[in-house]
Motif scaffolding. Sequence first.
Motif, short mmCIF file in Angstrom:
data_model
loop_
_atom_site.label_atom_id
_atom_site.label_comp_id
_atom_site.label_asym_id
_atom_site.label_seq_id
_atom_site.Cartn_x
_atom_site.Cartn_y
_atom_site.Cartn_z
N VAL A 46 -0.88 1.90 13.73
CA VAL A 46 -1.14 1.42 12.37
C VAL A 46 -2.18 2.32 11.70
CG1 VAL A 46 -2.08 -0.49 10.99
CG2 VAL A 46 -0.47 -0.97 12.83
N ARG A 47 -3.20 2.75 12.49
CA ARG A 47 -4.22 3.66 11.94
C ARG A 47 -3.59 4.97 11.48
NH1 ARG A 47 -7.62 1.64 15.84
NH2 ARG A 47 -7.23 3.37 17.28
N ASN A 48 -2.67 5.49 12.27
CA ASN A 48 -1.96 6.72 11.90
C ASN A 48 -1.15 6.53 10.62
OD1 ASN A 48 -2.95 8.16 14.06
ND2 ASN A 48 -1.19 7.70 15.39
N ASP A 49 -0.44 5.38 10.56
CA ASP A 49 0.36 5.08 9.35
C ASP A 49 -0.54 4.97 8.12
OD1 ASP A 49 2.68 5.05 10.81
OD2 ASP A 49 2.79 2.87 11.01
N MET A 50 -1.72 4.35 8.30
CA MET A 50 -2.65 4.20 7.18
C MET A 50 -3.17 5.56 6.73
SD MET A 50 -4.65 0.71 8.34
CE MET A 50 -5.74 0.48 6.93
N ALA A 51 -3.36 6.46 7.69
CA ALA A 51 -3.83 7.81 7.34
C ALA A 51 -2.78 8.52 6.47
CB ALA A 51 -4.10 8.61 8.61
N VAL A 52 -1.50 8.34 6.82
CA VAL A 52 -0.41 8.95 6.02
C VAL A 52 -0.37 8.32 4.62
CG1 VAL A 52 2.10 9.25 5.83
CG2 VAL A 52 0.98 9.54 8.05
N LEU A 53 -0.48 6.98 4.57
CA LEU A 53 -0.45 6.27 3.28
C LEU A 53 -1.61 6.72 2.39
CD1 LEU A 53 0.44 2.66 4.53
CD2 LEU A 53 1.89 4.10 3.07
N GLU A 54 -2.76 6.97 3.04
CA GLU A 54 -3.93 7.42 2.26
C GLU A 54 -3.71 8.84 1.74
OE1 GLU A 54 -8.80 7.29 2.54
OE2 GLU A 54 -7.63 6.98 4.37
N GLU A 55 -3.16 9.68 2.61
CA GLU A 55 -2.89 11.07 2.23
C GLU A 55 -1.90 11.14 1.06
OE1 GLU A 55 -0.98 14.64 4.66
OE2 GLU A 55 -2.56 13.62 5.80
N GLU A 56 -0.93 10.21 1.08
CA GLU A 56 0.11 10.17 0.02
C GLU A 56 -0.38 9.48 -1.25
OE1 GLU A 56 3.48 11.18 0.12
OE2 GLU A 56 3.13 12.21 2.01
#
Length: 340
Positions: free
Chosen positions: A43-53
């Motif tokens: 979930v932390r990895n997914d959140m990092a992608v969402l933040e980057e996008e």
Amino acid sequence: MGLDDRKLEVLRAIVEDYVATQEPVGSKALVERHALGVSSATVRNDMAVLEEEGYIRQPHTSAGRVPTDRGYRLFVDRLSRVKPLSPAERRAIERFLVGAVDLDDVVHRAVRLLAQLTRQVAVVQYPSLTRSSVRHLELVPVSTTRLLLVMITDTGRVEQRVVELPGPVEIDEITELRRTLNATLVGVKLVDTPPLVQGLVERAEPQGKATMSTLVSVLLETLVERHEERLALAGTSNLARMGPLDLTTGALRPILEALEEEVILLKLFDEVKSGAARVRIGDENEVVDLRATSVVSTGYGPGATVVGGMGIVGPTRMDYPGTIATVRAVARYVGEMLGH
């Protein structure tokens, strides 16, 4: 866009949790509260992608994340589930509106109801005169040289003016004037009435020309050419519920000042359609002072005809599915009432 289903589910969970708790959302809380079927690390990895996008951001030094305008937009367009109103909510809307005695009462009940149900600022535009047709014209004798001219539109608006006549007029003459006015103007859109109204003087009998001319000038000056729009507003105190996280683009004062400007409020109802809600989030708002807010608006009227708009202004952190459902339901009920 490049977001897979799992990342979209994580974004949905962040939006729903943030709207519910008003607190930044962390990965641990997401795993505990939602059946995402993956570990905190994933979930932390997914959140990092969402933040980057650009769909979520980290406010200040908090460990949690909050949605951005872009994240809310994706949520509204693709992720929000339609939230039907409960039978109790439907009954409450119907009961609240059904006792209305006239158009003013309908508008004021509708705006108060919207503010109460959504806990946001509610705005209702009176049926626009430019979209209205003449339903009936009444002439009421006040004295031998004075009449009360009453115009009722198909949208329920009532406009009235006192007419000072050039000389005494008999009841039979008033009856004939009333018949002529209604035969000429009933069913005609207000914007199309000026040439017809002017033609009434030319067709009047010589002895009635002066009376008709006076009546026509009142019609043209005060009814046909009077296209100012009216609005009702309720729930501005609800803006106090907007937390500092929602006001990253400014303070409360410009929002309150914008809500006092009728021209600005009327812009909220540009291009509204009946039955469909329009959602403008943050920077999507044309009005700069409303860019810290979201606006949900729709059109209302009898059947598919749109005679006015209604909607709410609130924080970008709002329950979009519930708010959209409520705005559409109240608009539908008001439209049905105007139809009757």
